[in-house]
Structure formats: structure tokens, C-alpha cells
Design a protein around this motif. Structure first.
Motif, PDB file in Angstrom:
ATOM      1  N   HIS A 123       0.669  -1.192   0.046  1.00  0.00           N
ATOM      2  CA  HIS A 123       0.278   0.008   0.048  1.00  0.00           C
ATOM      3  C   HIS A 123       0.997   1.411  -0.115  1.00  0.00           C
ATOM      4  O   HIS A 123       2.140   1.344   0.313  1.00  0.00           O
ATOM      5  CB  HIS A 123      -0.927   0.074   1.342  1.00  0.00           C
ATOM      6  N   THR A 149      -1.244  -1.488  -4.724  1.00  0.00           N
ATOM      7  CA  THR A 149      -2.786  -0.801  -4.666  1.00  0.00           C
ATOM      8  C   THR A 149      -2.612   0.571  -4.377  1.00  0.00           C
ATOM      9  O   THR A 149      -1.707   1.236  -4.227  1.00  0.00           O
ATOM     10  CB  THR A 149      -3.272  -1.589  -3.197  1.00  0.00           C
ATOM     11  N   GLU A 194      -7.491  -3.267  -3.056  1.00  0.00           N
ATOM     12  CA  GLU A 194      -6.881  -3.175  -1.745  1.00  0.00           C
ATOM     13  C   GLU A 194      -7.735  -4.164  -0.655  1.00  0.00           C
ATOM     14  O   GLU A 194      -8.815  -4.308  -0.723  1.00  0.00           O
ATOM     15  CB  GLU A 194      -6.873  -1.853  -1.134  1.00  0.00           C
TER      16      GLU A 194
END
Length: 215
Positions: free
Chosen positions: A22, A50, A81
């Protein structure tokens, strides 16, 4: 405790690959270390799996700030995600695409012991793709409580750790309302890791395999 130095090739910049599931993973886990590496103008590939468009904007700004002076290439993907484990093949394909044109000396990515399923997915794939690179797995504090015993420490000065925290809050405003995201969390972890390596502050990493050349 043995102190080792990461050698810089004489004929080219150090090649670093930073991978996150992330936006903000890389900076939380290894932001201070990346700032130290940036002082020597390395070549860095920065890959995130993501993120929405707004989160990607945060990641681009953060990577530029943490890696100022580096030769930086940013690669941001939009895999769903919360669903990375079922997109294992796509994560593998992304990393193999990076490896097809880039051979890093150092890889920094999540740990396979991380309690977060998406961090673990990335961590399980990284060493299968980059078998001949030094792989340091970083840690990310979280609600799940997955503290571990690291094996590698990068010492940070008080100035460096406070700069890291400043940049985290500045470049990831979307995360400021999370109950675990605050200066005390990041500073406390850095101080604890510093205690463990006799430094003011530190970032800590796992390393499952390293080869030493003895003169």
C-alpha cells in the motif's frame, strides 16, 4: 554486535528496490533508511501494489521527498486493496516485470511474518523473484500486534527520525485520522529499536539469508 557496511559499487550507483503493498508501507517501514541511502544518490525503483488515484498522489510526493537526490522510478498499481492474496499471480507478474529490466543490490519489502495478509503476500513473492539480492524485510506497527525479533538494524539520528515523522504526516494526510497513526507510535518504535542496537533511534529489519565475503 558486529557492524557491517553496505558496499557501494565503484562503477555505478547502488540499486535499490522498495516494494509496498500500500502507499505509505515503504515510508513507515524504511523511510529513515531510504533517507540515509539517498545521501549517496542511489538508483531506486519504488513499487506499490494498490491505491486509489489520491493515494497514488501521496505516494509520488512521499517517494520524492524521502529519496531526494536519488535516480527514482516510481511504479504504482491499482490492484484491489484487501484482496491481494487472491491476486497473487498479478503481484508475481508485476515483480517479475521489474526483475526483467532491473537487478537490485538491495530489496526492501514487507516481512513474511507480518500479520497483515497483503503485506505477507508481497513478502512471500519477493524472495522468489529476487533470489540474488539482499532482502531486508521491514516492519509496520499496527493494531494486530505482530512485534518480532529483528536481525538487522539501521541506526538513525534524532534529526533523521523526526524528519521521517514530519514527512509521513505531511505526505500521507489521508491516514492522519487512524488511531494508531501519530508521532508517538513512530518515535516509540524507533526508540525501542535504537535501544536494541545501542543507537538513539533505529529502523529494524529481518534478513533470512546473507553471504559474507571474507578477505
Amino acid at each position: 554486535m558486529l557492524e557491517l557496511s553496505l558496499p557501494v559499487p565503484a562503477d555505478r550507483p547502488l540499486r535499490v528496490l522498495a516494494v509496498g503493498a500500500h502507499p505509505d508501507d515503504i515510508e513507515i517501514g524504511a523511510g529513515g533508511t531510504l533517507m540515509r541511502l539517498a545521501a549517496n544518490a542511489p538508483q531506486v525503483r519504488y513499487v506499490v501494489m494498490t491505491g486509489t488515484s489520491s493515494r497514488h498522489e501521496e505516494a509520488r510526493a512521499a517517494s520524492a521527498a524521502f529519496l531526494e537526490g536519488s535516480e527514482l522510478a516510481v511504479e504504482l498499481h491499482d490492484l484491489p486493496e484487501g484482496r491481494l492474496p487472491v491476486h497473487w499471480a498479478q503481484v508475481k507478474e508485476i515483480l517479475e516485470g521489474v526483475a526483467s529490466g532491473y537487478t537490485p543490490d538491495l530489496v526492501m519489502a514487507p516481512s513474511s511474518t507480518d500479520a497483515h495478509q497483503e503485506h505477507r503476500t508481497v513478502a512471500e513473492i519477493v524472495p522468489t523473484v529476487f533470489r540474488d539480492s539482499l532482502y531486508l524485510s521491514y516492519e509496520i506497527p499496527k493494531w494486530d500486534g505482530d512485534m518480532w525479533r529483528p536481525s538487522v538494524y539501521i541506526a538513525l539520528s534524532p534529526e533523521a527520525v523526526h524528519r521521517k515523522i514530519e514527512l509521513l504526516s505531511k505526505h500521507f494526510p489521508s491516514q492522519l485520522d487512524r488511531d494508531w497513526w501519530d508521532d508517538e507510535t513512530f518515535l516509540g518504535l524507533a526508540r525501542l529499536r535504537g535501544v536494541e542496537c545501542r543507537a538513539p533511534y533505529a529502523e529494524a529489519f529481518g534478513c533470512t539469508k546473507v553471504v559474507l565475503s571474507l578477505a
